[in-house]
Write a protein that holds these residues in place. Sequence first.
Motif, PDB file in Angstrom:
ATOM      1  N   ILE A   1       0.865  -1.176   0.000  1.00 49.12           N
ATOM      2  CA  ILE A   1       0.000   0.000   0.000  1.00 49.12           C
ATOM      3  C   ILE A   1       0.908   1.235   0.000  1.00 49.12           C
ATOM      4  N   ILE A   2       0.758   2.063  -1.001  1.00 49.53           N
ATOM      5  CA  ILE A   2       1.553   3.295  -1.088  1.00 49.53           C
ATOM      6  C   ILE A   2       0.783   4.432  -0.426  1.00 49.53           C
ATOM      7  N   ALA A   3       1.383   5.009   0.615  1.00 45.15           N
ATOM      8  CA  ALA A   3       0.765   6.140   1.303  1.00 45.15           C
ATOM      9  C   ALA A   3       1.099   7.428   0.564  1.00 45.15           C
ATOM     10  N   LEU A   4       0.086   8.110   0.098  1.00 46.84           N
ATOM     11  CA  LEU A   4       0.303   9.363  -0.623  1.00 46.84           C
ATOM     12  C   LEU A   4       0.520  10.498   0.375  1.00 46.84           C
ATOM     13  N   ASP A   5       1.759  10.580   0.855  1.00 44.32           N
ATOM     14  CA  ASP A   5       2.120  11.600   1.841  1.00 44.32           C
ATOM     15  C   ASP A   5       2.563  12.875   1.143  1.00 44.32           C
ATOM     16  N   PHE A   6       1.589  13.574   0.578  1.00 46.74           N
ATOM     17  CA  PHE A   6       1.873  14.804  -0.154  1.00 46.74           C
ATOM     18  C   PHE A   6       0.932  15.916   0.321  1.00 46.74           C
ATOM     19  N   CYS A   7       1.330  17.140   0.034  1.00 43.62           N
ATOM     20  CA  CYS A   7       0.511  18.281   0.445  1.00 43.62           C
ATOM     21  C   CYS A   7      -0.307  18.850  -0.709  1.00 43.62           C
ATOM     22  N   ASN A   8      -0.121  18.308  -1.919  1.00 48.23           N
ATOM     23  CA  ASN A   8      -0.936  18.789  -3.032  1.00 48.23           C
ATOM     24  C   ASN A   8      -1.108  17.693  -4.076  1.00 48.23           C
ATOM     25  N   LYS A   9      -2.097  17.882  -4.923  1.00 47.58           N
ATOM     26  CA  LYS A   9      -2.464  16.879  -5.915  1.00 47.58           C
ATOM     27  C   LYS A   9      -1.383  16.676  -6.966  1.00 47.58           C
ATOM     28  N   LYS A  10      -0.747  17.752  -7.398  1.00 50.09           N
ATOM     29  CA  LYS A  10       0.256  17.651  -8.458  1.00 50.09           C
ATOM     30  C   LYS A  10       1.386  16.709  -8.063  1.00 50.09           C
ATOM     31  N   LYS A  11       1.875  16.860  -6.849  1.00 52.28           N
ATOM     32  CA  LYS A  11       2.957  15.995  -6.368  1.00 52.28           C
ATOM     33  C   LYS A  11       2.483  14.551  -6.239  1.00 52.28           C
ATOM     34  N   ALA A  12       1.257  14.372  -5.744  1.00 50.13           N
ATOM     35  CA  ALA A  12       0.715  13.020  -5.585  1.00 50.13           C
ATOM     36  C   ALA A  12       0.577  12.323  -6.932  1.00 50.13           C
ATOM     37  N   MET A  13       0.038  13.029  -7.903  1.00 46.64           N
ATOM     38  CA  MET A  13      -0.213  12.425  -9.213  1.00 46.64           C
ATOM     39  C   MET A  13       1.081  12.126  -9.970  1.00 46.64           C
ATOM     40  N   LYS A  14       2.130  12.861  -9.666  1.00 43.39           N
ATOM     41  CA  LYS A  14       3.426  12.589 -10.298  1.00 43.39           C
ATOM     42  C   LYS A  14       3.881  11.177  -9.961  1.00 43.39           C
ATOM     43  N   LEU A  15       3.594  10.730  -8.729  1.00 50.37           N
ATOM     44  CA  LEU A  15       3.919   9.361  -8.328  1.00 50.37           C
ATOM     45  C   LEU A  15       2.855   8.381  -8.810  1.00 50.37           C
TER      46      LEU A  15
ATOM     47  N   SER B   1      -2.694  -2.653 -10.693  1.00 53.62           N
ATOM     48  CA  SER B   1      -2.859  -4.088 -10.468  1.00 53.62           C
ATOM     49  C   SER B   1      -1.845  -4.630  -9.459  1.00 53.62           C
ATOM     50  N   LEU B   2      -0.834  -3.813  -9.126  1.00 50.87           N
ATOM     51  CA  LEU B   2       0.212  -4.248  -8.199  1.00 50.87           C
ATOM     52  C   LEU B   2       0.177  -3.510  -6.864  1.00 50.87           C
ATOM     53  N   PHE B   3      -0.297  -2.265  -6.879  1.00 50.21           N
ATOM     54  CA  PHE B   3      -0.216  -1.439  -5.688  1.00 50.21           C
ATOM     55  C   PHE B   3      -1.582  -0.852  -5.310  1.00 50.21           C
ATOM     56  N   TYR B   4      -1.790  -0.767  -3.989  1.00 47.61           N
ATOM     57  CA  TYR B   4      -2.944  -0.056  -3.444  1.00 47.61           C
ATOM     58  C   TYR B   4      -2.478   1.345  -3.035  1.00 47.61           C
ATOM     59  N   LEU B   5      -3.426   2.264  -2.853  1.00 49.93           N
ATOM     60  CA  LEU B   5      -3.091   3.614  -2.422  1.00 49.93           C
ATOM     61  C   LEU B   5      -3.765   3.930  -1.095  1.00 49.93           C
ATOM     62  N   LYS B   6      -3.039   4.643  -0.232  1.00 51.19           N
ATOM     63  CA  LYS B   6      -3.594   5.076   1.052  1.00 51.19           C
ATOM     64  C   LYS B   6      -3.783   6.583   1.043  1.00 51.19           C
ATOM     65  N   ILE B   7      -4.990   7.008   1.360  1.00 51.20           N
ATOM     66  CA  ILE B   7      -5.311   8.425   1.516  1.00 51.20           C
ATOM     67  C   ILE B   7      -5.525   8.696   2.998  1.00 51.20           C
ATOM     68  N   GLY B   8      -4.716   9.572   3.545  1.00 54.32           N
ATOM     69  CA  GLY B   8      -4.822   9.897   4.959  1.00 54.32           C
ATOM     70  C   GLY B   8      -5.521  11.223   5.190  1.00 54.32           C
ATOM     71  N   LYS B   9      -5.397  11.702   6.415  1.00 53.57           N
ATOM     72  CA  LYS B   9      -6.133  12.903   6.827  1.00 53.57           C
ATOM     73  C   LYS B   9      -5.749  14.135   6.011  1.00 53.57           C
ATOM     74  N   GLU B  10      -4.457  14.295   5.728  1.00 57.17           N
ATOM     75  CA  GLU B  10      -4.022  15.510   5.030  1.00 57.17           C
ATOM     76  C   GLU B  10      -4.596  15.584   3.621  1.00 57.17           C
ATOM     77  N   MET B  11      -4.387  14.538   2.832  1.00 57.37           N
ATOM     78  CA  MET B  11      -4.836  14.590   1.442  1.00 57.37           C
ATOM     79  C   MET B  11      -6.354  14.574   1.330  1.00 57.37           C
ATOM     80  N   PHE B  12      -7.014  13.840   2.233  1.00 54.84           N
ATOM     81  CA  PHE B  12      -8.475  13.824   2.174  1.00 54.84           C
ATOM     82  C   PHE B  12      -9.040  15.195   2.547  1.00 54.84           C
TER      83      PHE B  12
END
Length: 236
Positions: free
Chosen positions: A13-27, A34-45
Motif C-alpha cells: 500500500i503506497i501512502a500518498l504523503d503529499f501536500c498537493n495533488k500535483k505531487k501526488a499524481m506525479k507518483l 494491479s500491483l499497488f494499493y493507495l492510502k489516503i490519509g487525513k491531510e490529502m483527504f
Amino acid sequence: MLKINYSNIPKIIIALDFCNKKKAMKLVDLLNPSLFYLKIGKEMFTILGKKFINELHQLGFNIFLDLKFHDIPNTVFNATKAAADLGIWMLSIHASGGKKMLMSAKKALESFKEAPLLIAVTALTSFKQEDLKDIGIQMSLQNYILILSKLSYDCGLDGVVCPGKEAKKIKLLYGDKYKIVSPGIRCIHDSAFDQNQIITPKQAKNFPIDYIVIGRSITSSKNPIKKLNLIIQSMQ
C-alpha cells in the motif's frame, strides 16, 4: 535485471504523503494499479476530498481511506457509512474507541454488498512505552496491542494495523483471515522520521503480514520508483 515475484511478498500500500495533488499524481502516474494499493490519509483527504478518491478509482486503484475514526458510536456509525459510500477498499478506525464504537462501525457496513475491509488501529507506530504511561496505561505496549487486537476480533472487524513485530502473535491467535496491516517499513539506512515501531522490508516478508504501508521512504525520495523497486527487491 531481477525478475520480481509479487506473489511471495506482502501486498504493498503506497501512502500518498503529499501536500498537493500535483505531487501526488506525479507518483500515481508511475504506479501499476494491479500491483499497488493507495492510502489516503487525513491531510490529502482534507485537501482534496472525495473527488480525488473518485479520480483514483477511475485509474483503477483500490483505496485505503486511513482516517482513523475515533468518536462516539453514533458519529462513527455515520462516518463509516459515508466512507463506504465512496467505494473504498479499506477503512481504518481506532480500536481504543471501545467495544460499542467498534461494533457500531461494523454495523454501519451491513447494508453494503461490497463493504470495505474494516481495520482497527491498535498503537500508532510513533508510540513508545513511555507514551502509554503518559495517558495512564500501566502495561507493556505489546500487551496493549494484543488486548486491542482481541477486542477488534471479537467485534467482527477484518483485522488490525499494528507494528510488524506483533504480527506473528496476532496471526497465531486469530488465524490467517484476520488481516495484518503494518506501516513503519524502513530500509536500514532510512530515516525513521517520527516512527519508533519500525521493521525492514526483509523482516516484513518474514513476518505474517498481509499488507505493508510504504510512505515517506519513497515519497521523500528524489527517485521514488527506484527506491520502491529497491524495497521490493530486498524482499525477494
